[in-house]
Scaffold this active site. Structure first.
Site, short mmCIF file in Angstrom:
data_model
loop_
_atom_site.label_atom_id
_atom_site.label_comp_id
_atom_site.label_asym_id
_atom_site.label_seq_id
_atom_site.Cartn_x
_atom_site.Cartn_y
_atom_site.Cartn_z
CE1 TYR A 15 -4.26 -2.81 0.18
CE2 TYR A 15 -2.50 -3.07 1.96
CZ TYR A 15 -3.99 -3.36 1.49
OH TYR A 15 -4.32 -4.17 1.20
CG HIS A 20 -7.34 4.33 -0.12
ND1 HIS A 20 -8.07 4.66 -0.09
CD2 HIS A 20 -8.04 2.93 0.88
CE1 HIS A 20 -9.34 5.06 0.43
NE2 HIS A 20 -9.38 3.29 0.92
CE1 TYR A 64 -3.82 -3.87 5.76
CE2 TYR A 64 -4.26 -5.10 8.00
CZ TYR A 64 -3.55 -4.75 6.52
OH TYR A 64 -2.20 -5.39 6.93
CG ASN A 66 -12.52 -1.00 5.14
OD1 ASN A 66 -12.19 0.34 4.94
ND2 ASN A 66 -12.85 -2.15 4.93
CG ASN A 112 -14.88 2.29 3.47
OD1 ASN A 112 -16.09 2.06 3.32
ND2 ASN A 112 -14.36 1.13 2.59
#
Length: 191
Positions: A15, A20, A64, A66, A112
């Site tokens: 990532y 993001h 993470y 979410n 999210n």
């Protein structure tokens, strides 16, 4: 006075430097500029530092995206930081790459990470700095887009925007959100 700066992103090499994860990149740049180092803390990588007479706790949640709210709530309570002294830095597909937007509150707009924070804190009344990443993706390909890395053409602009976002964070801490919003929300970045 205490501040809690939160960069949103996902942990893991796959990532790193994706759209993001721009929240991680901005808080990394802030800490680096001011000599702060991140260590492993509960639910987050954490950097504690003093700057301009203020105590800053900077976190990159390890939950993470979410579940970002869990880390935010924990560190907010642990450090006794008021809602208005929070600043969440986040990617935003509703904004073009040329823009950033600072707000004192607002909806999650389907993000999210923001949704998790809102559900955990039971409010959307907290400051956030949205980093426009654009929406140059075909219908249904949003997840792939936000989890993709910047293109070589975008990278110089992204670097300038990250540097400017560090200044916005500094201004948020020193002169407050109202004056900082007036300046930051007018900015236009070009390739």
């Amino acid at each position: 006075m205490k501040f809690l700066l939160i960069g949103l992103g996902n942990i893991g090499e796959e990532y790193a430097y994706t759209r993001h994860n721009i929240g991680f990149d901005v808080v990394d740049a802030f800490a680096h500029k001011h000599g702060g180092l991140f260590g492993v803390g509960r639910l987050a990588h954490v950097c504690d530092m003093k700057w301009k007479g203020k105590k800053l706790t900077i976190i990159k949640p390890t939950t993470y995206m979410n579940l970002s709210g869990k880390a935010v709530k924990y560190w907010m309570e642990k450090e006794s930081v008021a809602l208005e002294q929070l600043l969440v830095i986040v990617d935003d597909i509703a904004l073009p790459l040329s823009r950033i937007r600072l707000r004192s509150s607002g909806s999650s707009a389907g993000h999210n990470g923001l949704r998790s924070i809102e559900e955990t804190l039971l409010t959307d009344k907290y400051p956030r700095l949205r980093f426009g990443v654009g929406n140059n993706f075909p219908k249904g390909a949003q997840a792939d887009f936000v989890l993709s890395r910047w293109t070589p053409e975008e990278s110089p602009l992204v670097k300038r925007k990250v540097e400017k976002c560090v200044e916005v964070v500094e201004n948020f801490i020193t002169i407050g959100i109202e004056r900082t919003m007036n300046e930051a929300n007018k900015l236009e970045f070009t390739l």
